[in-house]
Design a protein around this motif. Structure first.
Motif, PDB file in Angstrom:
ATOM      1  N   THR A 132      -3.117  10.594   3.797  1.00  0.00           N
ATOM      2  CA  THR A 132      -2.567  10.014   5.024  1.00  0.00           C
ATOM      3  C   THR A 132      -1.054  10.175   5.008  1.00  0.00           C
ATOM      4  O   THR A 132      -0.462  10.445   3.970  1.00  0.00           O
ATOM      5  CB  THR A 132      -2.907   8.510   5.148  1.00  0.00           C
ATOM      6  OG1 THR A 132      -2.358   7.813   4.024  1.00  0.00           O
ATOM      7  CG2 THR A 132      -4.413   8.295   5.220  1.00  0.00           C
ATOM      8  N   SER A 133      -0.433  10.008   6.162  1.00  0.00           N
ATOM      9  CA  SER A 133       1.032  10.036   6.215  1.00  0.00           C
ATOM     10  C   SER A 133       1.519   8.907   7.106  1.00  0.00           C
ATOM     11  O   SER A 133       0.812   8.420   7.991  1.00  0.00           O
ATOM     12  CB  SER A 133       1.546  11.391   6.720  1.00  0.00           C
ATOM     13  OG  SER A 133       1.172  11.607   8.060  1.00  0.00           O
ATOM     14  N   LEU A 134       2.752   8.503   6.849  1.00  0.00           N
ATOM     15  CA  LEU A 134       3.359   7.368   7.538  1.00  0.00           C
ATOM     16  C   LEU A 134       4.398   7.865   8.522  1.00  0.00           C
ATOM     17  O   LEU A 134       5.255   8.682   8.183  1.00  0.00           O
ATOM     18  CB  LEU A 134       4.013   6.433   6.514  1.00  0.00           C
ATOM     19  CG  LEU A 134       4.641   5.146   7.040  1.00  0.00           C
ATOM     20  CD1 LEU A 134       3.560   4.184   7.524  1.00  0.00           C
ATOM     21  CD2 LEU A 134       5.483   4.490   5.948  1.00  0.00           C
ATOM     22  N   ASN A 135       4.322   7.378   9.759  1.00  0.00           N
ATOM     23  CA  ASN A 135       5.304   7.683  10.792  1.00  0.00           C
ATOM     24  C   ASN A 135       6.110   6.437  11.129  1.00  0.00           C
ATOM     25  O   ASN A 135       5.689   5.305  10.853  1.00  0.00           O
ATOM     26  CB  ASN A 135       4.611   8.186  12.056  1.00  0.00           C
ATOM     27  CG  ASN A 135       3.970   9.534  11.863  1.00  0.00           C
ATOM     28  OD1 ASN A 135       4.633  10.556  11.828  1.00  0.00           O
ATOM     29  ND2 ASN A 135       2.646   9.546  11.731  1.00  0.00           N
TER      30      ASN A 135
ATOM     31  N   ASP B 207       4.251   3.789  12.907  1.00  0.00           N
ATOM     32  CA  ASP B 207       3.403   2.879  12.133  1.00  0.00           C
ATOM     33  C   ASP B 207       4.197   1.681  11.630  1.00  0.00           C
ATOM     34  O   ASP B 207       3.681   0.559  11.588  1.00  0.00           O
ATOM     35  CB  ASP B 207       2.776   3.628  10.958  1.00  0.00           C
ATOM     36  CG  ASP B 207       1.897   4.774  11.421  1.00  0.00           C
ATOM     37  OD1 ASP B 207       0.967   4.533  12.217  1.00  0.00           O
ATOM     38  OD2 ASP B 207       2.142   5.916  10.993  1.00  0.00           O
ATOM     39  N   THR B 208       5.449   1.895  11.242  1.00  0.00           N
ATOM     40  CA  THR B 208       6.276   0.773  10.806  1.00  0.00           C
ATOM     41  C   THR B 208       6.622  -0.128  11.987  1.00  0.00           C
ATOM     42  O   THR B 208       6.739  -1.346  11.827  1.00  0.00           O
ATOM     43  CB  THR B 208       7.554   1.264  10.110  1.00  0.00           C
ATOM     44  OG1 THR B 208       8.355   2.006  11.039  1.00  0.00           O
ATOM     45  CG2 THR B 208       7.227   2.160   8.921  1.00  0.00           C
ATOM     46  N   MET B 209       6.786   0.461  13.172  1.00  0.00           N
ATOM     47  CA  MET B 209       7.043  -0.346  14.362  1.00  0.00           C
ATOM     48  C   MET B 209       5.841  -1.237  14.686  1.00  0.00           C
ATOM     49  O   MET B 209       6.001  -2.394  15.097  1.00  0.00           O
ATOM     50  CB  MET B 209       7.377   0.554  15.555  1.00  0.00           C
ATOM     51  CG  MET B 209       8.690   1.304  15.413  1.00  0.00           C
ATOM     52  SD  MET B 209       8.949   2.511  16.731  1.00  0.00           S
ATOM     53  CE  MET B 209       9.174   1.422  18.149  1.00  0.00           C
ATOM     54  N   ILE B 210       4.633  -0.714  14.508  1.00  0.00           N
ATOM     55  CA  ILE B 210       3.434  -1.520  14.725  1.00  0.00           C
ATOM     56  C   ILE B 210       3.409  -2.692  13.754  1.00  0.00           C
ATOM     57  O   ILE B 210       3.094  -3.837  14.125  1.00  0.00           O
ATOM     58  CB  ILE B 210       2.171  -0.653  14.587  1.00  0.00           C
ATOM     59  CG1 ILE B 210       2.069   0.317  15.771  1.00  0.00           C
ATOM     60  CG2 ILE B 210       0.918  -1.522  14.509  1.00  0.00           C
ATOM     61  CD1 ILE B 210       0.956   1.327  15.639  1.00  0.00           C
ATOM     62  N   LEU B 211       3.753  -2.427  12.499  1.00  0.00           N
ATOM     63  CA  LEU B 211       3.738  -3.474  11.480  1.00  0.00           C
ATOM     64  C   LEU B 211       4.746  -4.580  11.773  1.00  0.00           C
ATOM     65  O   LEU B 211       4.466  -5.757  11.562  1.00  0.00           O
ATOM     66  CB  LEU B 211       4.020  -2.879  10.101  1.00  0.00           C
ATOM     67  CG  LEU B 211       2.912  -2.054   9.464  1.00  0.00           C
ATOM     68  CD1 LEU B 211       3.370  -1.520   8.107  1.00  0.00           C
ATOM     69  CD2 LEU B 211       1.632  -2.873   9.304  1.00  0.00           C
TER      70      LEU B 211
ATOM     71  N   LEU C 162      -2.472   3.502  10.788  1.00  0.00           N
ATOM     72  CA  LEU C 162      -2.104   4.905  10.598  1.00  0.00           C
ATOM     73  C   LEU C 162      -2.876   5.855  11.520  1.00  0.00           C
ATOM     74  O   LEU C 162      -4.102   5.931  11.488  1.00  0.00           O
ATOM     75  CB  LEU C 162      -2.274   5.366   9.151  1.00  0.00           C
ATOM     76  CG  LEU C 162      -1.474   4.642   8.081  1.00  0.00           C
ATOM     77  CD1 LEU C 162      -1.494   5.449   6.775  1.00  0.00           C
ATOM     78  CD2 LEU C 162      -0.052   4.369   8.503  1.00  0.00           C
ATOM     79  N   SER C 163      -2.122   6.612  12.285  1.00  0.00           N
ATOM     80  CA  SER C 163      -2.715   7.634  13.146  1.00  0.00           C
ATOM     81  C   SER C 163      -2.999   8.920  12.386  1.00  0.00           C
ATOM     82  O   SER C 163      -3.884   9.689  12.772  1.00  0.00           O
ATOM     83  CB  SER C 163      -1.767   7.948  14.307  1.00  0.00           C
ATOM     84  OG  SER C 163      -0.519   8.443  13.826  1.00  0.00           O
TER      85      SER C 163
ATOM     86  N   GLY D  72      -7.652   3.449  12.529  1.00  0.00           N
ATOM     87  CA  GLY D  72      -6.999   4.666  12.087  1.00  0.00           C
ATOM     88  C   GLY D  72      -7.460   5.141  10.723  1.00  0.00           C
ATOM     89  O   GLY D  72      -8.626   4.990  10.359  1.00  0.00           O
ATOM     90  N   MET D  73      -6.525   5.660   9.933  1.00  0.00           N
ATOM     91  CA  MET D  73      -6.876   6.455   8.753  1.00  0.00           C
ATOM     92  C   MET D  73      -6.542   5.810   7.408  1.00  0.00           C
ATOM     93  O   MET D  73      -6.760   6.423   6.370  1.00  0.00           O
ATOM     94  CB  MET D  73      -6.166   7.807   8.843  1.00  0.00           C
ATOM     95  CG  MET D  73      -6.420   8.562  10.138  1.00  0.00           C
ATOM     96  SD  MET D  73      -8.159   8.957  10.426  1.00  0.00           S
ATOM     97  CE  MET D  73      -8.398  10.292   9.244  1.00  0.00           C
ATOM     98  N   LEU D  74      -6.037   4.584   7.392  1.00  0.00           N
ATOM     99  CA  LEU D  74      -5.704   3.939   6.116  1.00  0.00           C
ATOM    100  C   LEU D  74      -6.949   3.274   5.525  1.00  0.00           C
ATOM    101  O   LEU D  74      -7.051   2.067   5.360  1.00  0.00           O
ATOM    102  CB  LEU D  74      -4.580   2.919   6.299  1.00  0.00           C
ATOM    103  CG  LEU D  74      -3.867   2.466   5.016  1.00  0.00           C
ATOM    104  CD1 LEU D  74      -3.310   3.649   4.242  1.00  0.00           C
ATOM    105  CD2 LEU D  74      -2.775   1.468   5.334  1.00  0.00           C
ATOM    106  N   THR D  75      -7.896   4.115   5.186  1.00  0.00           N
ATOM    107  CA  THR D  75      -9.202   3.686   4.719  1.00  0.00           C
ATOM    108  C   THR D  75      -9.823   4.804   3.893  1.00  0.00           C
ATOM    109  O   THR D  75      -9.422   5.971   4.018  1.00  0.00           O
ATOM    110  CB  THR D  75     -10.114   3.338   5.913  1.00  0.00           C
ATOM    111  OG1 THR D  75     -11.413   2.989   5.447  1.00  0.00           O
ATOM    112  CG2 THR D  75     -10.239   4.513   6.880  1.00  0.00           C
TER     113      THR D  75
END
Length: 241
Positions: free
Chosen positions: A36-39, A42-46, A61-62, A111-114
């Motif tokens: 996976t990768s972090l954009n 994703d931090t804005m969502i958090l 994560l998208s 998303g993909m953090l799984t």
């Protein structure tokens, strides 16, 4: 299987959950996530600053890539073993986007953090064989945005100048896509220490904005004019707001 879910609050919004491995419904695929990768998105969502409110309990994560381990009975686009990644706007297939198509992986949809992600077969695309898992896991958000920014208004011609602003993921993808198309690339960055890296990726001209605040004139003078600008900052609010 283990999955992270956005269901906490404050400084610890992510919770690790352990559940049974999912079974696909007739139109779904189950993907074993390899990377996976972090954009920034994703931090804005958090931290609660993203304009689209996330669903409570969503898997973040998208961006991610993996291989299919199970398919539903009516799936026709994929087979077990295919290497795939997801779509940032999975419901947006074509045409102009509207409110009914704004669902996003890792925000309103899981998303993909799984370890195993479940996707509708229309929400995934097959990966080219030459990309490894880490490379493929960066395509969904920044990669596709960079490609659309370079080619969306018409493919630039070899020898034309493309300007990329900054050294984030979209700008780096745009730089490399423009070079693949035979263009010259000028890159501006506020961090002088990144200049060598930008040159290594193919930038023909690199200007540090910290050393040269009036960089626009310098770019014009040294290139003769820019044919395409990749501006990643978006529209700024007016000072009165």
């Amino acid at each position: 299987m283990r999955s992270y879910r956005l269901e906490g609050s404050g400084t610890e919004p992510l919770m690790l959950r352990d559940t049974a491995q999912p079974e696909p419904r007739p139109h779904e695929i189950v993907v074993r996530v390899r990377a996976t990768s972090l954009n920034r998105r994703d931090t804005m969502i958090l931290n609660g600053t993203y304009p689209l409110p996330p669903r409570q309990g969503v898997v973040p994560l998208s961006d991610g890539a993996g291989d299919i381990v199970a398919i539903g009975d009516t799936v026709t686009r994929f087979a077990v073993g295919d290497r795939v990644t997801g779509s940032y706007f999975p419901r947006w297939i074509d045409g102009r986007i509207h409110a009914g198509l704004v669902d996003q992986l890792g925000c309103t949809l899981d998303g993909m953090l799984t370890e195993y992600a479940v996707l509708d077969e229309q929400w995934a695309v097959r990966l080219p064989d030459h990309l490894d898992w880490h490379e493929a896991a960066t395509l969904t958000c920044a990669g596709l945005t960079g490609w659309n920014a370079v080619t969306g208004a018409g493919i630039p011609k070899p020898g034309q100048w493309v300007l990329v602003v900054g050294s984030g993921g979209v700008s780096l993808f745009a730089l490399q896509f423009a070079k693949l198309l035979g263009c010259h690339v000028a890159a501006v960055t506020s961090r002088g220490e990144k200049a060598d890296r930008l040159r290594a990726l193919g930038a023909d001209l690199v200007i540090s904005t910290s050393d040269m605040p009036q960089w626009g004139a310098a770019v014009r003078d040294q290139t003769g004019g820019i044919d395409l600008v990749i501006e990643t900052g978006g529209r700024r609010p007016s000072p009165s707001r």
